[in-house]
Scaffold this motif. Structure first.
Motif, PDB file in Angstrom:
ATOM      1  N   ARG A  28      40.388  53.311  39.731  1.00 28.20           N
ATOM      2  CA  ARG A  28      39.399  54.375  39.631  1.00 28.20           C
ATOM      3  C   ARG A  28      39.982  55.690  40.150  1.00 28.20           C
ATOM      4  N   GLU A  29      39.618  56.756  39.495  1.00 26.68           N
ATOM      5  CA  GLU A  29      40.237  58.054  39.771  1.00 26.68           C
ATOM      6  C   GLU A  29      40.148  58.423  41.250  1.00 26.68           C
ATOM      7  N   GLU A  30      39.008  58.169  41.862  1.00 25.66           N
ATOM      8  CA  GLU A  30      38.819  58.575  43.254  1.00 25.66           C
ATOM      9  C   GLU A  30      39.604  57.694  44.230  1.00 25.66           C
ATOM     10  N   ARG A  31      40.166  56.597  43.748  1.00 23.83           N
ATOM     11  CA  ARG A  31      40.901  55.672  44.616  1.00 23.83           C
ATOM     12  C   ARG A  31      42.417  55.804  44.480  1.00 23.83           C
ATOM     13  N   ARG A  32      42.880  56.525  43.483  1.00 29.26           N
ATOM     14  CA  ARG A  32      44.305  56.483  43.123  1.00 29.26           C
ATOM     15  C   ARG A  32      45.219  56.932  44.241  1.00 29.26           C
ATOM     16  N   ALA A  36      50.313  51.250  41.781  1.00 25.55           N
ATOM     17  CA  ALA A  36      49.929  51.969  40.560  1.00 25.55           C
ATOM     18  C   ALA A  36      51.109  52.159  39.626  1.00 25.55           C
ATOM     19  N   HIS A  37      50.901  51.843  38.346  1.00 32.46           N
ATOM     20  CA  HIS A  37      51.847  52.237  37.315  1.00 32.46           C
ATOM     21  C   HIS A  37      51.670  53.732  37.027  1.00 32.46           C
ATOM     22  N   LEU A  38      52.541  54.253  36.166  1.00 35.42           N
ATOM     23  CA  LEU A  38      52.482  55.668  35.816  1.00 35.42           C
ATOM     24  C   LEU A  38      51.117  56.058  35.260  1.00 35.42           C
ATOM     25  N   ASP A  39      50.493  55.140  34.507  1.00 30.58           N
ATOM     26  CA  ASP A  39      49.189  55.421  33.909  1.00 30.58           C
ATOM     27  C   ASP A  39      48.034  54.997  34.820  1.00 30.58           C
ATOM     28  N   TYR A  40      48.334  54.720  36.075  1.00 32.04           N
ATOM     29  CA  TYR A  40      47.358  54.311  37.088  1.00 32.04           C
ATOM     30  C   TYR A  40      46.731  52.949  36.805  1.00 32.04           C
ATOM     31  N   SER A  41      47.403  52.137  36.023  1.00 35.50           N
ATOM     32  CA  SER A  41      46.971  50.755  35.858  1.00 35.50           C
ATOM     33  C   SER A  41      47.660  49.895  36.910  1.00 35.50           C
ATOM     34  N   ALA A  42      47.153  48.701  37.099  1.00 29.25           N
ATOM     35  CA  ALA A  42      47.752  47.753  38.044  1.00 29.25           C
ATOM     36  C   ALA A  42      47.521  46.343  37.528  1.00 29.25           C
ATOM     37  N   ARG A  43      48.504  45.493  37.732  1.00 25.71           N
ATOM     38  CA  ARG A  43      48.392  44.077  37.336  1.00 25.71           C
ATOM     39  C   ARG A  43      47.716  43.340  38.484  1.00 25.71           C
ATOM     40  N   VAL A  44      46.462  42.976  38.297  1.00 21.31           N
ATOM     41  CA  VAL A  44      45.585  42.585  39.390  1.00 21.31           C
ATOM     42  C   VAL A  44      45.443  41.075  39.505  1.00 21.31           C
ATOM     43  N   GLN A  45      45.473  40.587  40.748  1.00 20.57           N
ATOM     44  CA  GLN A  45      44.999  39.249  41.067  1.00 20.57           C
ATOM     45  C   GLN A  45      43.756  39.400  41.925  1.00 20.57           C
ATOM     46  N   SER A  46      42.641  38.853  41.460  1.00 19.75           N
ATOM     47  CA  SER A  46      41.425  38.859  42.268  1.00 19.75           C
ATOM     48  C   SER A  46      41.350  37.553  43.052  1.00 19.75           C
ATOM     49  N   LEU A  47      40.687  37.601  44.203  1.00 19.21           N
ATOM     50  CA  LEU A  47      40.668  36.433  45.078  1.00 19.21           C
ATOM     51  C   LEU A  47      39.317  36.321  45.766  1.00 19.21           C
ATOM     52  N   ASN A  48      38.771  35.100  45.792  1.00 18.95           N
ATOM     53  CA  ASN A  48      37.581  34.842  46.596  1.00 18.95           C
ATOM     54  C   ASN A  48      37.873  33.743  47.610  1.00 18.95           C
ATOM     55  N   ALA A  49      36.936  33.541  48.502  1.00 19.63           N
ATOM     56  CA  ALA A  49      37.177  32.624  49.621  1.00 19.63           C
ATOM     57  C   ALA A  49      37.370  31.190  49.160  1.00 19.63           C
ATOM     58  N   GLU A  50      36.722  30.804  48.074  1.00 19.21           N
ATOM     59  CA  GLU A  50      36.853  29.435  47.572  1.00 19.21           C
ATOM     60  C   GLU A  50      38.262  29.168  47.049  1.00 19.21           C
ATOM     61  N   GLN A  51      38.859  30.159  46.401  1.00 16.59           N
ATOM     62  CA  GLN A  51      40.184  29.962  45.814  1.00 16.59           C
ATOM     63  C   GLN A  51      41.254  29.774  46.879  1.00 16.59           C
ATOM     64  N   ASN A  52      41.225  30.603  47.906  1.00 16.01           N
ATOM     65  CA  ASN A  52      42.300  30.589  48.903  1.00 16.01           C
ATOM     66  C   ASN A  52      41.744  31.122  50.225  1.00 16.01           C
ATOM     67  N   LEU A  93      36.370  44.275  43.726  1.00 16.78           N
ATOM     68  CA  LEU A  93      37.197  44.584  42.562  1.00 16.78           C
ATOM     69  C   LEU A  93      36.638  45.767  41.770  1.00 16.78           C
ATOM     70  N   GLU A  94      35.353  45.737  41.462  1.00 14.80           N
ATOM     71  CA  GLU A  94      34.763  46.755  40.591  1.00 14.80           C
ATOM     72  C   GLU A  94      34.753  48.136  41.225  1.00 14.80           C
ATOM     73  N   SER A  95      34.699  48.201  42.540  1.00 18.19           N
ATOM     74  CA  SER A  95      34.642  49.517  43.188  1.00 18.19           C
ATOM     75  C   SER A  95      36.010  50.177  43.261  1.00 18.19           C
ATOM     76  N   TRP A  96      37.059  49.455  42.901  1.00 14.79           N
ATOM     77  CA  TRP A  96      38.412  50.023  42.933  1.00 14.79           C
ATOM     78  C   TRP A  96      39.051  50.104  41.551  1.00 14.79           C
ATOM     79  N   PHE A  97      38.594  49.291  40.576  1.00 12.45           N
ATOM     80  CA  PHE A  97      39.228  49.234  39.255  1.00 12.45           C
ATOM     81  C   PHE A  97      38.183  49.342  38.161  1.00 12.45           C
TER      82      PHE A  97
END
Length: 666
Positions: A461-465, A472-488, A441-445
């Motif tokens: 992140r600028e280098e990932r856009r 991506a929204h117009l302002d390069y934001s995104a409504r994020v769901q993070s996921l780990n192996a325990e959750q799903n 997550l942190e390396s992309w947002f």
């Protein structure tokens, strides 16, 4: 407090008011709990819209027998029935005790809002009993089933210090958004997306709006529409347009930018007042958010970033679909006398499970080309070719797809976004949300943190856009769901395979449903959707299903859900209930006025000639005194009947709140 099974419910009591088109709650839902010593478990949570197909389900049962039968059918998945419940809470007539709520303890605050607070503040008992929490319950307004009246303050804040809760009234932007939804004829999520989709902008005097209009309670019914009109007038005089959008889209976007900014300021004022009053250090305090406005991801992330709260507490069902969760957690806290217990919210996958793939395949056999076991590498190839349907295990709760009833696509492809929007009949400019491997997550947002329920927005992140244009929204934001192996584990394995193939640790994730339809709940509903939208591949409980013969599929609309106890009431049953509960034939319009006013309806027994006559005179007197009341009641009935029975996007307008207020004298 005894050990055993408990049921908390957020339903409208069945009865004659069903035929009079009166309901007191929407987003009906129930929660099943188990208590063993100091351990509390949430075993299941069912939102009725998933079963009925009625978005924001508000349609009451006709009889208590219908309600019991339906709830017992849900409990049977655990080998239980209502007879096995130690106690039942939340719905008069169904509840088996009256000592679970806080109606008397908070004479000026709605219990509805208190339940919202508990649904967020008590997500983790360790945080609740060992730390500090600032909670805000912000939505469009309360129900009246338990309070029996509109209390002075509709929206509650709270500070919990090591499990000791102190409440206070707050303002909510919820009715401002509801007004915009009604006036612009777009749902709140669409309005939020449009606000960030264009470069159009306008101006209004935000401070003056906040200082002039009241957003704390009943006054907001008038204040929010007046504030909306003032904002719209000022924006219309100053707005610019975006050449890629129509003039109307540009104007709505500009207006919603201002409404969003004012909404954020409402929240900031409440937070800053609470921080000062209670001498809270945000770095040591969790922010708990619930109520429908807590679905506003940009606001949530803004508040977290601006004040630096220690963490965000919010369930996936932050709207009224989580009321049963809040009612249950509030009840446990009250009935244990505030003593410590252990509870941790188990995650979003608490709905129904459908394992009948064989039965569904038999029903749709001529449209099925091939069935095979899931191969992650093949699944990645499928996703890179076109979006797929993904159905797995128990359904997630809340209004957003969290990976068990989803459409998944390639985030690196604008074509995938366009295809997903086409499947959903959504506007071309709508971005789709990413589900992201938590460890990446942190390396992309930027400034990101785990967001398991898609309730926060982070900036790419600028280098990932350039790599993920579909999310991506117009302002390069995104409504994020993070996921780990325990959750799903199943979805995590698919994301891991996609990352291995592409270097991108995420997928486009949008809800598996038609426009205006609740998220799909069963395999048959999934196959129907795929065939109507020409989706070639669905993954169902670990099996790959390929479809064919799309042109010959005859269905035009969603697969029918459970309608019999709600929309399909035989005339014979309706007449039998009328004969029993309204034998002297009080007219439907009079019944509608009577039942909307809970204080009035409780005074008369319509089963007696004297009671029916007194009720008729009481309503008739109101109609004679206020000639406009009849028209208001007729509008209210028409709107309510549509909401009780309509499926799809035409059913999304709010109730006629002005008429309701006029009828109830609130």
């Amino acid at each position: 407090m005894r050990d055993g099974y408990y049921l908390s419910s957020y339903l409208t009591t069945p009865g004659l008011h069903r035929l009079a088109m009166v309901s007191y709650r929407h987003d009906n839902n129930i929660s099943l709990w188990h208590k063993q010593g100091s351990q509390i478990q949430l075993l299941g949570h069912w939102e009725f819209e998933r079963m009925s197909g009625l978005k924001h389900h508000r349609t009451p049962f006709l009889t208590m027998e219908d309600l019991h039968s339906f709830v017992n059918g849900l409990l049977s998945a655990f080998g239980l029935s209502l007879d096995d419940m130690t106690e039942v809470w939340g719905t008069p007539g169904l509840a088996t005790t009256n000592d679970y709520h806080f109606v008397e303890e908070y004479p000026e605050l709605s219990f509805h809002s208190i339940a919202h607070l508990y649904s967020a503040m008590l997500l983790d008992s360790e945080t609740f009993f060992d730390g500090d929490i600032l909670g805000l319950a912000v939505d469009g307004g309360p129900d009246r089933m338990l309070d029996q009246q509109y209390k002075r303050y509709w929206f509650s804040g709270a500070v919990s210090r090591r499990g000791v809760v102190e409440t206070f009234p707050v303002a909510s932007p919820g009715l401002l958004y509801s007004t915009a939804k009604n006036r612009f004829k777009m749902r709140e999520g669409t309005l939020m997306a449009l606000a960030t989709a264009t470069t159009a902008a306008g101006r209004c005097d935000r401070e003056s709006i906040l200082d002039t209009f009241d957003f704390t309670g009943l006054a907001a019914l008038e204040g929010a529409p007046r504030a909306f009109e003032e904002i719209v007038a000022q924006v219309r005089a100053t707005a610019s347009t975006d050449p890629d959008f129509t003039e109307e889209e540009s104007f709505v976007s500009a207006a919603m930018k201002e409404i969003q900014a004012i909404s954020v300021m409402v929240m900031e004022r409440s937070i800053e007042a609470a921080l000062e009053r209670y001498d809270l250090d945000p770095a040591e305090t969790h922010l708990a958010l619930a109520g429908g406005y807590a679905l506003n991801c940009p606001t949530n992330s803004h508040l977290m970033a601006k004040y630096g709260f220690r963490g965000l507490l919010a369930p996936p069902c932050v709207d009224d679909g989580g009321q049963a969760v809040g009612i249950g957690l509030a009840a446990f806290h009250k009935k244990t006398g505030g003593e410590r217990f252990t509870f941790r919210f188990p995650g979003a996958y608490l709905g129904r499970q459908d394992d009948d793939l064989d039965g569904a395949l038999a029903e749709f056999g001529e449209y099925v080309a091939d069935v095979s076991d899931l191969d992650p590498d093949q699944a990645v190839r499928d996703i890179l070719a076109e979006p797929i349907a993904w159905f797995h295990g128990r359904s997630e709760i809340g209004p957003r797809a969290l990976g068990n009833r989803s459409l998944l696509g390639d985030p690196t492809s604008r074509a995938a976004k366009d295809a997903l929007n086409g499947f959903k009949l959504r506007e071309w400019w709508r971005p789709v949300a990413p589900v992201v491997l938590e460890e990446h997550l942190e390396s992309w947002f930027e400034d990101s943190r785990p967001s398991p329920y898609m309730l926060e927005t982070f900036t790419i992140r600028e280098e990932r856009r350039g790599q993920i244009p579909a999310v991506a929204h117009l302002d390069y934001s995104a409504r994020v769901q993070s996921l780990n192996a325990e959750q799903n584990p199943a979805l995590h394995a698919l994301l891991t395979a996609f990352h291995r193939h592409t270097g991108v640790p995420m997928l486009c994730n949008t809800s598996l449903n038609d426009k205006g339809e609740p998220i799909i709940d069963t395999i048959r509903e999934t196959i129907n959707f795929c065939l109507r939208r020409r989706i070639g591949i669905a993954y169902v409980n670990g099996r790959r299903v390929a479809f064919r013969n799309f042109d010959s599929y005859p269905a035009k609309g969603p697969y029918p859900r459970t309608r019999q106890p709600f929309t399909a009431i035989p005339d014979t049953r309706a007449k039998a209930v009328q004969a029993e509960l309204n034998p002297y034939g009080l007219p439907e319009l009079y019944l509608h006025v009577l039942y909307l006013d809970l204080a009035l309806s409780g005074k008369f027994d319509l089963r007696t000639e004297e009671g029916a006559a007194e009720a008729f005179e009481a309503v008739d007197s109101r109609l004679r005194t206020d000639p406009s009341l009849r028209q208001a009641a007729e509008r209210s009935m028409r709107r309510a009947e549509h909401r009780f029975t309509a499926f799809g996007p035409d059913a999304l307008l709010n109730l006629e709140l002005g008429a309701v207020r006029q009828i109830t004298g609130a």
